[in-house]
Design a protein around this motif. Structure first.
Motif, mmCIF file in Angstrom:
data_model
loop_
_atom_site.group_PDB
_atom_site.id
_atom_site.type_symbol
_atom_site.label_atom_id
_atom_site.label_comp_id
_atom_site.label_asym_id
_atom_site.label_seq_id
_atom_site.Cartn_x
_atom_site.Cartn_y
_atom_site.Cartn_z
ATOM 1 N N ASP A 132 -8.143 -19.083 14.768
ATOM 2 C CA ASP A 132 -8.310 -19.069 13.326
ATOM 3 C C ASP A 132 -8.771 -17.688 12.882
ATOM 4 N N MET A 133 -8.318 -17.277 11.718
ATOM 5 C CA MET A 133 -8.530 -15.881 11.328
ATOM 6 C C MET A 133 -8.753 -15.730 9.836
ATOM 7 N N LEU A 134 -9.121 -14.530 9.431
ATOM 8 C CA LEU A 134 -9.233 -14.155 8.035
ATOM 9 C C LEU A 134 -8.299 -12.981 7.794
ATOM 10 N N LEU A 135 -7.408 -13.131 6.822
ATOM 11 C CA LEU A 135 -6.539 -12.026 6.404
ATOM 12 C C LEU A 135 -7.234 -11.244 5.304
ATOM 13 N N VAL A 136 -7.334 -9.923 5.482
ATOM 14 C CA VAL A 136 -7.877 -9.033 4.453
ATOM 15 C C VAL A 136 -6.767 -8.053 4.086
ATOM 16 N N ASP A 137 -6.143 -8.291 2.937
ATOM 17 C CA ASP A 137 -4.975 -7.516 2.513
ATOM 18 C C ASP A 137 -5.368 -6.680 1.294
ATOM 19 N N VAL A 138 -5.454 -5.362 1.485
ATOM 20 C CA VAL A 138 -5.926 -4.462 0.428
ATOM 21 C C VAL A 138 -4.757 -3.650 -0.106
ATOM 22 N N GLY A 139 -4.460 -3.816 -1.391
ATOM 23 C CA GLY A 139 -3.377 -3.087 -2.025
ATOM 24 C C GLY A 139 -3.867 -2.059 -3.015
ATOM 25 N N SER A 140 -2.964 -1.618 -3.860
ATOM 26 C CA SER A 140 -3.323 -0.593 -4.848
ATOM 27 C C SER A 140 -4.210 -1.138 -5.952
ATOM 28 N N THR A 141 -4.099 -2.451 -6.239
ATOM 29 C CA THR A 141 -4.776 -3.044 -7.385
ATOM 30 C C THR A 141 -5.758 -4.131 -7.005
ATOM 31 N N THR A 142 -5.400 -4.958 -6.044
ATOM 32 C CA THR A 142 -6.227 -6.113 -5.690
ATOM 33 C C THR A 142 -6.384 -6.237 -4.186
ATOM 34 N N THR A 143 -7.313 -7.116 -3.808
ATOM 35 C CA THR A 143 -7.537 -7.455 -2.408
ATOM 36 C C THR A 143 -7.520 -8.969 -2.268
ATOM 37 N N ASP A 144 -6.812 -9.458 -1.257
ATOM 38 C CA ASP A 144 -6.775 -10.881 -0.947
ATOM 39 C C ASP A 144 -7.574 -11.144 0.319
ATOM 40 N N LEU A 145 -8.449 -12.135 0.263
ATOM 41 C CA LEU A 145 -9.194 -12.605 1.425
ATOM 42 C C LEU A 145 -8.763 -14.046 1.668
ATOM 43 N N VAL A 146 -7.989 -14.254 2.736
ATOM 44 C CA VAL A 146 -7.360 -15.563 2.945
ATOM 45 C C VAL A 146 -7.741 -16.117 4.318
ATOM 46 N N PRO A 147 -8.570 -17.158 4.357
ATOM 47 C CA PRO A 147 -8.816 -17.829 5.638
ATOM 48 C C PRO A 147 -7.540 -18.536 6.106
ATOM 49 N N ILE A 148 -7.224 -18.386 7.377
ATOM 50 C CA ILE A 148 -6.058 -19.049 7.969
ATOM 51 C C ILE A 148 -6.575 -19.932 9.098
ATOM 52 N N GLN A 150 -5.900 -23.201 11.639
ATOM 53 C CA GLN A 150 -4.846 -23.976 12.284
ATOM 54 C C GLN A 150 -3.463 -23.576 11.773
ATOM 55 N N GLY A 151 -3.286 -22.272 11.578
ATOM 56 C CA GLY A 151 -1.986 -21.730 11.235
ATOM 57 C C GLY A 151 -1.583 -21.796 9.780
ATOM 58 N N MET A 152 -2.483 -22.246 8.896
ATOM 59 C CA MET A 152 -2.141 -22.370 7.479
ATOM 60 C C MET A 152 -3.230 -21.765 6.601
ATOM 61 N N PRO A 153 -2.836 -21.180 5.442
ATOM 62 C CA PRO A 153 -3.833 -20.676 4.491
ATOM 63 C C PRO A 153 -4.738 -21.819 4.037
ATOM 64 N N CYS A 154 -6.041 -21.595 4.064
ATOM 65 C CA CYS A 154 -7.011 -22.625 3.679
ATOM 66 C C CYS A 154 -7.998 -22.040 2.672
ATOM 67 N N THR A 155 -7.503 -21.771 1.489
ATOM 68 C CA THR A 155 -8.338 -21.187 0.452
ATOM 69 C C THR A 155 -8.998 -22.272 -0.385
ATOM 70 N N GLN A 156 -10.124 -21.911 -0.992
ATOM 71 C CA GLN A 156 -10.785 -22.826 -1.919
ATOM 72 C C GLN A 156 -10.036 -22.866 -3.245
ATOM 73 N N GLY A 157 -9.452 -21.729 -3.634
ATOM 74 C CA GLY A 157 -8.706 -21.656 -4.884
ATOM 75 C C GLY A 157 -7.220 -21.483 -4.630
ATOM 76 N N GLN A 158 -6.411 -21.868 -5.618
ATOM 77 C CA GLN A 158 -4.964 -21.707 -5.524
ATOM 78 C C GLN A 158 -4.440 -20.730 -6.571
ATOM 79 N N ASP A 159 -4.984 -20.785 -7.792
ATOM 80 C CA ASP A 159 -4.529 -19.855 -8.826
ATOM 81 C C ASP A 159 -5.492 -18.683 -8.946
ATOM 82 N N ASP A 160 -5.155 -17.722 -9.792
ATOM 83 C CA ASP A 160 -5.952 -16.499 -9.913
ATOM 84 C C ASP A 160 -7.404 -16.780 -10.269
#
Length: 339
Positions: A132-148, A150-160
């Motif tokens: 199990d992992m955490l994706l930290v994706d940093v772009g020009s404008t925003t950053t996504d922190l996504v727990p993964i 058992q192979g699937m995104p498991c976020t608390q939120g779905q929309d912005d």
């Protein structure tokens, strides 16, 4: 014979396109001022990309303030996609991980708005494998922190909104974030000086001065429309304290940049703590991606998280990593619906 597929991620400031191999490109496009030109611009983007019979689409540009609502933005973007795609088969990625036709996407605009993070996380889970992992994706404008988990995104939120509340979407990046959104003062000549609350300088200038981002003759995302050079960045940072360039040396600029970068890393570190605390030790590794992966590493060090770190940039190359969601779309689509 499997038909070829392109993935396209239509943002508010950049449009990214990639295939399943080594083609990836990021195009600057100011949605807020140029939405009417989107159909023709997408035609150019697709014309210069490798040929493909299928087009996998995601978007975040629906948030641009030229639209009265996200629903309007989604429909304007879909209109442009249909015009540009011509004879291609088009599917739009949903935040559920499913694929919608353009007509289905129009009938459920919430499901396709800002779903690129989900596609990226599913691709990373597939590519990285392991624990199990955490994706930290940093772009020009925003950053996504996504727990993964058992192979699937498991976020608390779905929309912005929900993801902002959960700390999983951090509206900060390495190019477009105004300096005055991160700090209200900087060190200057043995004192601290308050900043002008103006869009004179952005994080692009911070990381040009620090050498994390390359210089170029391009002008996108600069506060004054001048080139992306270290010298121009120093001038823009000087303007934040209402100074002329001769009053603000490169040493002054570097000290200010280090101060601002540290503040941005602390912001991300707070969100990292917020997200990882919900998983009670389940996360076992971190995958960093995007062309701001250096900021991700800074934030992880600030948060003192005890996880091994993998870099998508090192494993896939900087160009593909920067256009990660577009590449992810092309790969997922090829596996799931392209025939």
């Amino acid at each position: 014979m499997v038909k070829k597929c392109l993935g396209i991620d239509i943002g508010g400031a950049n449009i990214k396109v990639a295939d399943t191999l080594n083609y990836a490109r990021s195009w600057p496009f100011a949605m807020w001022s140029s939405a009417a030109q989107l159909p023709g611009f997408l035609e150019k983007v697709l014309r210069e990309a490798p040929p493909g019979e299928n087009l996998a689409v995601t978007m975040t540009g629906e948030l641009a303030d030229c639209f009265s609502s996200k629903a309007e933005g989604v429909n304007v973007i879909l209109d442009a996609v249909e015009q540009a795609a011509k004879m291609k088969t088009v599917r739009v990625y949903q935040v559920s991980g499913q694929w919608a036709t353009v007509e289905e996407a129009r009938s459920d605009t919430w499901s396709v708005a800002a779903a690129n993070w989900h596609a990226m996380a599913r691709f990373v889970a597939r590519a990285a494998g392991g624990p199990d992992m955490l994706l930290v994706d940093v772009g020009s404008t925003t950053t996504d922190l996504v727990p993964i988990i058992q192979g699937m995104p498991c976020t608390q939120g779905q929309d912005d909104v929900a993801r902002l509340q959960a700390g999983e979407l951090v509206y900060t990046g390495v190019e477009r974030t105004p300096v005055c959104a991160l700090v209200d003062r900087i060190p200057y000549r043995n004192q601290e000086c308050r900043l002008a609350a103006e869009l004179f300088a952005t994080t692009l200038d911070v990381y040009l001065v620090l050498g994390n981002l390359p210089e170029s003759e391009q002008v996108e995302h600069t506060g004054d429309g001048q080139i992306r050079s270290r010298s121009a960045a120093r001038t823009r940072l000087a303007r934040m304290i209402c100074a002329d360039p001769e009053q603000f040396s490169l040493a002054d600029a570097r000290l200010a940049a280090e101060w601002i970068a540290a503040a941005q890393a602390r912001l991300l570190a707070d969100c990292l703590d917020q997200v990882t605390s919900r998983w009670n030790g389940q996360v076992q590794q971190v995958v960093v991606s995007g062309h701001g992966d250096f900021l991700a590493r800074h934030a992880l060090a600030e948060a003192n998280l005890p996880f091994p770190v993998r870099s998508l940039t090192e494993e896939m190359g900087r160009v593909v990593s920067r256009s990660g969601p577009a590449h992810a779309l092309a790969v997922l689509a090829t596996e799931e619906w392209v025939i």
